[in-house]
Design an enzyme around this catalytic site. Structure first.
Site, PDB file in Angstrom:
ATOM      1  N   SER A  49       4.771   9.233  -3.239  1.00 15.31           N
ATOM      2  CA  SER A  49       3.703   8.526  -3.954  1.00 15.31           C
ATOM      3  C   SER A  49       3.374   7.209  -3.268  1.00 15.31           C
ATOM      4  CB  SER A  49       4.094   8.285  -5.411  1.00 15.31           C
ATOM      5  OG  SER A  49       5.265   7.512  -5.514  1.00 15.31           O
ATOM      6  N   TYR A  50       4.393   6.538  -2.769  1.00 10.82           N
ATOM      7  CA  TYR A  50       4.201   5.272  -2.058  1.00 10.82           C
ATOM      8  C   TYR A  50       3.385   5.496  -0.784  1.00 10.82           C
ATOM      9  CZ  TYR A  50       5.618   0.874   0.233  1.00 10.82           C
ATOM     10  OH  TYR A  50       5.639  -0.352   0.863  1.00 10.82           O
ATOM     11  N   ALA A  51       3.767   6.509  -0.012  1.00 12.46           N
ATOM     12  CA  ALA A  51       3.057   6.818   1.227  1.00 12.46           C
ATOM     13  C   ALA A  51       1.620   7.230   0.953  1.00 12.46           C
ATOM     14  CB  ALA A  51       3.790   7.922   1.989  1.00 12.46           C
TER      15      ALA A  51
ATOM     16  N   LYS B 266      -0.378   4.132   0.143  1.00  7.64           N
ATOM     17  CA  LYS B 266      -0.586   3.277   1.307  1.00  7.64           C
ATOM     18  C   LYS B 266      -1.584   3.876   2.297  1.00  7.64           C
ATOM     19  CE  LYS B 266       2.046  -0.132   0.149  1.00  7.64           C
ATOM     20  NZ  LYS B 266       1.378  -1.372  -0.314  1.00  7.64           N
TER      21      LYS B 266
END
EC number: 1.1.1.176
Length: 259
Positions: A161-163, A166
């Site tokens: 989810s972070y990737a 970003k």
């Protein structure tokens, strides 16, 4: 005289802590910028205000703004930007640094709530702030600095989810650089690697993993939030770098090399 005397910079995730956001705040304060610091922890924002105003003689507006998944997130950002204009009457630099995520969870085990946390606090928050600040950045021919990550560039395990958030921010930034170039607004992205309180905790809890990660950095150290990340952000918001737009800078001590 500082580069940003009389100018205003918004820094999301800028509360008092050993963090990238606060490092950026110090770097801008040293150049005379008045600051708007946003985040979820009001006390950290108030602590940052007290210290920055005392040390650098600038004015700091702390705004507690929660952009985690909620129907109110969009309105909260609109309100925050209007408070900035009421207080300062201008916006010269927007720095979208804040991000929450459910890290360390494999993609196959991610829930919608996990995924939403990363997307809302990162991608949606960046979108909302950019859209709401645009009319004022147009007036000042300002700059936008958005934060992405090597987690997205290189597909780090446990960071789905972070990737995704970003890399979405990088795409959003390239579109803005194209659409807003006519307004002389430059938009760039930074992928940082710095020694923060979170990384210090990781070092204490997982010393072997920490040392392994450190060995992967050609310069042999993690960056300093102010000197290695904040000072670059100062340059990206300055007139000297105005012609650079739509780019991604990896500030990772040589680790983030790409063709």
């Amino acid at each position: 005289m500082g580069i940003f005397d009389g100018k205003v910079a918004i820094i999301t995730g800028g509360g008092k802590a050993k963090s990238i956001g606060y490092g950026i705040a110090v770097a801008y304060a040293k150049e005379g910028a008045n600051l708007v610091l946003t985040g979820r922890n009001e006390q950290k924002l108030l602590d940052a205000k007290e210290e920055l105003e005392r040390l650098y003689g600038i004015k700091v507006l702390p705004l507690a703004v929660d952009v985690t998944p909620s129907d109110e997130s969009e309105d909260r950002v609109k309100e925050a930007v209007q408070k900035v204009i009421a207080e300062f009457g201008r916006i010269d630099v927007l720095i979208n640094n804040a991000q929450a995520s459910a890290s360390g969870i494999p993609l196959s085990m991610q829930t919608k709530d996990h995924f939403d946390l990363g997307i809302y606090s990162g991608l949606y928050a960046t979108f909302y702030y950019m859209r709401e600040c645009y009319p004022y950045l147009k007036e000042t021919q300002g700059s936008v600095i958005n934060f992405a990550s090597g987690a997205g560039l290189f597909g780090n395990v446990g960071q789905c989810s972070y990737a995704a958030a970003k890399e979405g921010i990088r795409g959003l930034s390239r579109v803005a650089a194209t659409e807003w170039g006519k307004d002389n607004i430059n938009v760039n992205v930074v992928c940082p690697l710095a020694m923060t309180a979170q990384l210090e905790n990781f070092k204490l809890s997982y010393p072997e993993a920490y040392e392994k990660n450190l060995r992967g950095v050609p310069m042999g150290r993690f960056g300093d939030p102010e000197l290695d990340i904040g000072r670059v952000c100062v340059q990206l918001g300055s007139p000297d770098f105005k012609y650079m737009s739509g780019e991604t800078l990896t500030l990772e001590g040589g680790m983030g090399q790409r063709p």
